[in-house]
Design a protein around this motif. Structure first.
Motif, mmCIF file in Angstrom:
data_model
loop_
_atom_site.group_PDB
_atom_site.id
_atom_site.type_symbol
_atom_site.label_atom_id
_atom_site.label_comp_id
_atom_site.label_asym_id
_atom_site.label_seq_id
_atom_site.Cartn_x
_atom_site.Cartn_y
_atom_site.Cartn_z
ATOM 1 N N GLN A 234 33.751 43.022 54.202
ATOM 2 C CA GLN A 234 34.615 42.685 53.078
ATOM 3 C C GLN A 234 34.844 43.949 52.267
ATOM 4 O OE1 GLN A 234 33.441 39.074 51.044
ATOM 5 N NE2 GLN A 234 34.443 39.709 49.136
ATOM 6 N N SER A 235 35.990 44.066 51.637
ATOM 7 C CA SER A 235 36.289 45.261 50.856
ATOM 8 C C SER A 235 35.282 45.421 49.729
ATOM 9 C CB SER A 235 37.699 45.178 50.273
ATOM 10 O OG SER A 235 37.919 46.251 49.384
ATOM 11 N N PHE A 236 34.692 46.611 49.625
ATOM 12 C CA PHE A 236 33.715 46.857 48.566
ATOM 13 C C PHE A 236 34.348 46.765 47.177
ATOM 14 C CE2 PHE A 236 31.294 49.030 52.004
ATOM 15 C CZ PHE A 236 30.109 48.323 51.872
ATOM 16 N N THR A 237 35.640 47.016 47.086
ATOM 17 C CA THR A 237 36.283 46.969 45.767
ATOM 18 C C THR A 237 36.396 45.542 45.226
ATOM 19 O OG1 THR A 237 38.462 46.961 46.822
ATOM 20 C CG2 THR A 237 37.571 49.094 46.150
ATOM 21 N N ASP A 238 36.016 44.532 46.034
ATOM 22 C CA ASP A 238 35.940 43.152 45.542
ATOM 23 C C ASP A 238 34.681 42.911 44.724
ATOM 24 O OD1 ASP A 238 38.276 42.560 46.838
ATOM 25 O OD2 ASP A 238 37.324 41.524 48.526
ATOM 26 N N PHE A 239 33.772 43.897 44.699
ATOM 27 C CA PHE A 239 32.467 43.701 44.073
ATOM 28 C C PHE A 239 32.364 44.483 42.768
ATOM 29 C CE2 PHE A 239 31.955 42.807 48.511
ATOM 30 C CZ PHE A 239 31.065 41.746 48.565
ATOM 31 N N GLU A 240 31.601 43.898 41.831
ATOM 32 C CA GLU A 240 31.240 44.579 40.588
ATOM 33 C C GLU A 240 29.735 44.487 40.416
ATOM 34 O OE1 GLU A 240 35.259 43.980 37.880
ATOM 35 O OE2 GLU A 240 33.527 42.672 37.530
ATOM 36 N N VAL A 241 29.172 45.483 39.727
ATOM 37 C CA VAL A 241 27.746 45.503 39.471
ATOM 38 C C VAL A 241 27.537 45.564 37.963
ATOM 39 C CG1 VAL A 241 27.685 48.012 39.837
ATOM 40 C CG2 VAL A 241 25.559 46.693 39.879
ATOM 41 N N TYR A 242 26.662 44.673 37.465
ATOM 42 C CA TYR A 242 26.405 44.555 36.028
ATOM 43 C C TYR A 242 24.982 45.008 35.721
ATOM 44 C CZ TYR A 242 30.714 41.944 35.380
ATOM 45 O OH TYR A 242 32.021 41.587 35.314
ATOM 46 N N ALA A 243 24.856 45.828 34.667
ATOM 47 C CA ALA A 243 23.551 46.259 34.173
ATOM 48 C C ALA A 243 23.325 45.596 32.818
ATOM 49 C CB ALA A 243 23.502 47.771 34.030
ATOM 50 N N THR A 244 22.189 44.897 32.666
ATOM 51 C CA THR A 244 21.927 44.147 31.440
ATOM 52 C C THR A 244 20.533 44.471 30.921
ATOM 53 O OG1 THR A 244 23.314 42.330 32.221
ATOM 54 C CG2 THR A 244 21.811 41.846 30.412
ATOM 55 N N SER A 245 20.461 44.796 29.613
ATOM 56 C CA SER A 245 19.177 44.986 28.935
ATOM 57 C C SER A 245 19.114 43.991 27.782
ATOM 58 C CB SER A 245 19.044 46.417 28.405
ATOM 59 O OG SER A 245 19.913 46.615 27.298
ATOM 60 N N SER A 246 18.091 44.107 26.978
ATOM 61 C CA SER A 246 17.958 43.183 25.846
ATOM 62 C C SER A 246 18.988 43.449 24.764
ATOM 63 C CB SER A 246 16.551 43.285 25.253
ATOM 64 O OG SER A 246 16.323 44.611 24.773
ATOM 65 N N THR A 247 19.624 44.630 24.781
ATOM 66 C CA THR A 247 20.568 44.978 23.712
ATOM 67 C C THR A 247 21.940 45.395 24.217
ATOM 68 O OG1 THR A 247 19.820 47.292 23.687
ATOM 69 C CG2 THR A 247 18.701 45.750 22.200
ATOM 70 N N ALA A 248 22.166 45.444 25.525
ATOM 71 C CA ALA A 248 23.455 45.946 26.001
ATOM 72 C C ALA A 248 23.778 45.400 27.382
ATOM 73 C CB ALA A 248 23.443 47.479 26.052
ATOM 74 N N THR A 249 25.078 45.358 27.691
ATOM 75 C CA THR A 249 25.569 45.008 29.018
ATOM 76 C C THR A 249 26.710 45.950 29.360
ATOM 77 O OG1 THR A 249 24.988 42.670 28.830
ATOM 78 C CG2 THR A 249 26.673 43.235 30.435
ATOM 79 N N ALA A 250 26.699 46.477 30.593
ATOM 80 C CA ALA A 250 27.778 47.348 31.065
ATOM 81 C C ALA A 250 27.995 47.051 32.540
ATOM 82 C CB ALA A 250 27.425 48.816 30.858
ATOM 83 N N TYR A 251 29.161 47.453 33.055
ATOM 84 C CA TYR A 251 29.443 47.179 34.462
ATOM 85 C C TYR A 251 30.328 48.269 35.043
ATOM 86 C CZ TYR A 251 34.322 45.887 33.729
ATOM 87 O OH TYR A 251 35.659 45.929 33.455
ATOM 88 N N ALA A 252 30.426 48.237 36.389
ATOM 89 C CA ALA A 252 31.319 49.147 37.103
ATOM 90 C C ALA A 252 31.802 48.440 38.360
ATOM 91 C CB ALA A 252 30.606 50.446 37.467
ATOM 92 N N THR A 253 33.003 48.791 38.806
ATOM 93 C CA THR A 253 33.532 48.287 40.078
ATOM 94 C C THR A 253 33.023 49.172 41.201
ATOM 95 O OG1 THR A 253 35.513 47.426 39.007
ATOM 96 C CG2 THR A 253 35.622 47.779 41.380
ATOM 97 N N VAL A 254 32.578 48.562 42.288
ATOM 98 C CA VAL A 254 32.076 49.320 43.431
ATOM 99 C C VAL A 254 33.246 50.057 44.090
ATOM 100 C CG1 VAL A 254 30.889 49.164 45.652
ATOM 101 C CG2 VAL A 254 30.201 47.674 43.742
ATOM 102 N N ALA A 255 33.021 51.310 44.459
ATOM 103 C CA ALA A 255 34.065 52.116 45.094
ATOM 104 C C ALA A 255 34.272 51.675 46.541
ATOM 105 C CB ALA A 255 33.700 53.594 45.039
#
Length: 682
Positions: free
Chosen positions: A395-416
């Motif tokens: 499956q195309s990797f660009t269909d995926f996103e990865v989320y990083a979550t801590s107790s005070t923040a959330t950020a994400y990026a789309t897989v290349a």
């Protein structure tokens, strides 16, 4: 006092049998709140017509039509004006049918000043779909009495009261019925009945406040207004008041007195919930990450309104530019706010306190007419990077996103496209990673999965230190569990094409529709990207198929086959054999008159403790009828909303009501209901 302008009415329309004539009053000075229309056919009063419209009947053929309007206004002489006659009515036509049952309305209550009378229309056949009604005193229509109840005012003393119903169903002869007159209204004490007064407005300097009085009786009621600031009357007796700077910090109230001739006046007061306020100013400096001496060159400062409740998250309220580190918000309402800043050059973004969420940021308190200064330095950010691989179908990797979550923040990026990812500008802290596939095409074979290491099923924590780039993260996603089966017609054994198969699962504390697929030409279906949880499947055939919806392996969510889906698993053989549908149909009508309600709203609920929120809803058609088709056998309740005052919503078959009637249907059965709405009690 005579009217200064009192023109004769005119009649518009064709003087032919079956046509409708309309009377126009022209412009009267001063304005007349209500006209009474009396129609004449060949010089003879038509008792059944006292509206601005007149339907020309077969009995009018060869006659001329005129109308007389009666104008009444307090302080002015009651005035009559008559129109010119129409041309002689032509045509013969067929007389319209009469109502088979047209009862007299009934008036109950004590005919005494200060008491309330109530009218009941009765049951007409056919049921009334269009009608009007009004109260009269000694035969004169009461202009401000437009409800089924009438509070007897002092001016009704000595007069008899009647209630009139005019039936206007299309295709039937317009018919009027008048109640038996009451005894002459006895003298008594009349007290103005008042509703609460409400001040609309925020109380901010320069923003208008408005006093709203609601519905007071007996009509007409005249009002006087008195505004007060800090408990002292001010020179304002209008319906509105605009606070000034001199009112800052003070309370504002309004007192309203309602009067009716011969009645005891009523007084109501409302006080603004907060003292008068004005906006404050928020200003400060923002410095680059890890360097409190270097202002950011350019960026944005944001003010977020705080979270009011679990269902009301923080939201962005104001935004302003940062120039050479400096920002200013010039008009901020008093209260608590969360401040966020971002750097255009680096993309770094954080809330005050070095956190990533508004609710975790130390609140910024803004006070009326004061300046608040808040300087802060952006935290020294880190990053996370690594590689994603797929343990199942490509499956195309660009269909995926990865989320990083801590107790005070959330950020994400789309897989290349090559499977690599990097999440930048992470506030220092301990994070967990979640990989998600966005199934826009409906063909994904992967569900949401947490980053774990070894044989552990617990998400692996990753520590991001200030200014640190964590690299080398590797994660292989398992394919989602495959859930499949075949849907057939029990009577013929043939595959059912295009049926919706709905996966239900426990989400947010209740059972919810999670995902839907459709059967193919061979009746087969397959779920390829379900999240890990336990599901039950409901099959919903295409509308008009004549087949009923059905749970796989049971008759309800509770008894249906449960499928505990895990990543990498396979769950075939979840088959369903559909039977003929059950149908629930009927009308929504008024309990007191039998009149049907076109365009009412109806909501059908299955009686299943796990699916209390699931329902079939529709709007009743123009004739007042509704039909729910394609229903599985089982127990149901119905909610209905007439959408017409003064009738209340109702529930048919409520299990919470003692003796409540549950609607039970079996395969192939049609149940017909008459949902009757009660009149609202005032």
């Amino acid at each position: 006092m005579p009217f200064t302008s009192s023109p004769s009415p005119t009649i518009a329309g064709s003087a032919t049998v079956g046509s409708t004539l309309t009377a126009a009053t022209g412009t009267w000075v001063p304005e007349v709140p209500f006209f009474k229309y009396t129609w004449f056919s060949g010089g003879v009063k038509v008792v059944s017509e006292i509206t601005s419209n007149y339907l020309v009947r077969a009995t009018d053929s060869g006659k001329k039509i005129t109308v007389t309007v009666t104008a009444a206004r307090p302080g002015y002489t009651t005035t009559f004006r008559s129109s010119q006659a129409t041309p002689t009515v032509s045509g013969t036509g067929t007389p319209l049918p009469a109502y088979s049952t047209a009862p007299q309305p009934v008036v109950t209550g004590t005919a005494k000043v200060g008491q309330t009378l109530t009218a009941t229309v009765g049951t007409w056949k056919p049921a009334l779909s269009t009608y009007s009604y009004w109260w009269s005193a000694n035969g004169e229509r009461l202009t401000d009495a437009g409800d089924y109840t009438l509070l007897l005012a002092p001016e009704t003393a000595g007069k008899t009261i009647t209630f009139t119903v005019q039936a206007l169903n299309p295709g039937y002869d317009q018919t009027v019925r008048v109640s038996v007159p009451t005894a002459p209204v006895a003298a008594g004490t009349s007290i103005v009945k008042a509703t609460n007064v409400l001040i609309l407005g925020s109380g901010m300097v320069g923003e208008q406040l408005t006093a709203v009085v609601g519905f007071w009786q007996p009509a007409p009621v005249s009002f006087t207004y008195q505004w007060s600031v800090a408990g002292k009357r001010i020179d304002n007796t209008t319906t509105t008041y605009t606070p000034t700077v001199a009112d800052l910090g003070k309370t504002v109230s309004v007192t309203v007195v309602g009067s009716h001739p011969g009645s005891v006046s009523a007084t109501r007061t409302d006080t603004l919930k907060t003292p008068v306020y004005t906006t404050g100013v928020v200003t400060g400096m923002v410095y680059e990450a890890g360097n409190p001496k270097t202002p950011i060159v350019a960026g944005y400062a944001e003010l977020w309104a705080p979270q009011q409740s679990p269902d009301d998250p923080p939201f962005l309220a104001q935004i302003t530019e940062i120039v050479n580190g400096s920002y200013t918000f010039g008009a901020v309402p008093p209260g608590k706010w969360a401040l966020q800043a971002s750097s255009t050059a680096t993309g770094a973004r954080a809330f005050y306190g070095g956190v990533g969420a508004a609710e975790d940021s130390p609140p910024l308190t803004v006070r009326s007419a004061q300046t608040t200064t808040r300087n802060f330095t952006l935290p020294d950010f880190g990053s996370l990077s690594g590689t994603l691989t797929l343990g199942g179908p490509a499956q195309s990797f660009t269909d995926f996103e990865v989320y990083a979550t801590s107790s005070t923040a959330t950020a994400y990026a789309t897989v290349a496209a090559d499977g690599t990812f990097t999440i930048q500008n992470l506030i220092p802290g301990t994070y967990t990673l979640v990989f998600k596939s966005y199934d826009f095409s409906g063909t994904s074979h992967y569900s949401t999965q947490s980053y774990t290491t070894g044989f552990s099923k617990t998400p692996t924590p990753i520590r991001v230190a200030p200014g640190t780039d964590v690299t080398g993260i590797a994660f292989a996603m398992k394919p989602a569990g495959l859930v499949s089966g075949v849907v057939t017609d029990r009577a013929t054994g043939r595959p059912v094409v295009g049926a919706a198969v709905v996966a239900y699962g426990p989400l947010y504390g209740t059972v919810q529709r999670v995902k839907t697929v459709r059967t193919g030409a061979d009746g087969r279906f397959q779920f390829t990207s379900l999240e890990e949880m336990t599901y039950a499947l409901l099959v919903e055939p295409v509308n008009g198929s004549g087949l009923a919806s059905q749970w796989v392996g049971g008759t309800s969510y509770t008894t249906a086959t449960k499928v505990p889906v895990t990543n990498g698993g396979s769950y075939p053989g979840l088959n369903a054999s559909l039977v003929v549908q059950a149908v629930i149909t009927g009308v929504v009508s008024a309990k007191d008159t039998g009149a049907v309600f076109p365009y009412a709203f109806v909501l059908l609920h299955p009686v299943d403790a796990e699916l209390a929120q699931r329902g079939y809803n529709l709007t009743v058609d123009s004739s007042g009828h509704f039909t729910f088709a394609g229903l599985p056998a089982g127990d149901y309740t119905i909610e209905y909303l007439p959408r017409q005052e003064p009738y209340e919503p109702g529930t048919y078959g409520s299990p919470e009501t003692p003796g409540g009637r549950i609607i039970t249907v079996t395969p192939g059965q049609t149940v017909t209901l008459n949902l009757q709405a009660d009149r609202r009690a005032y």
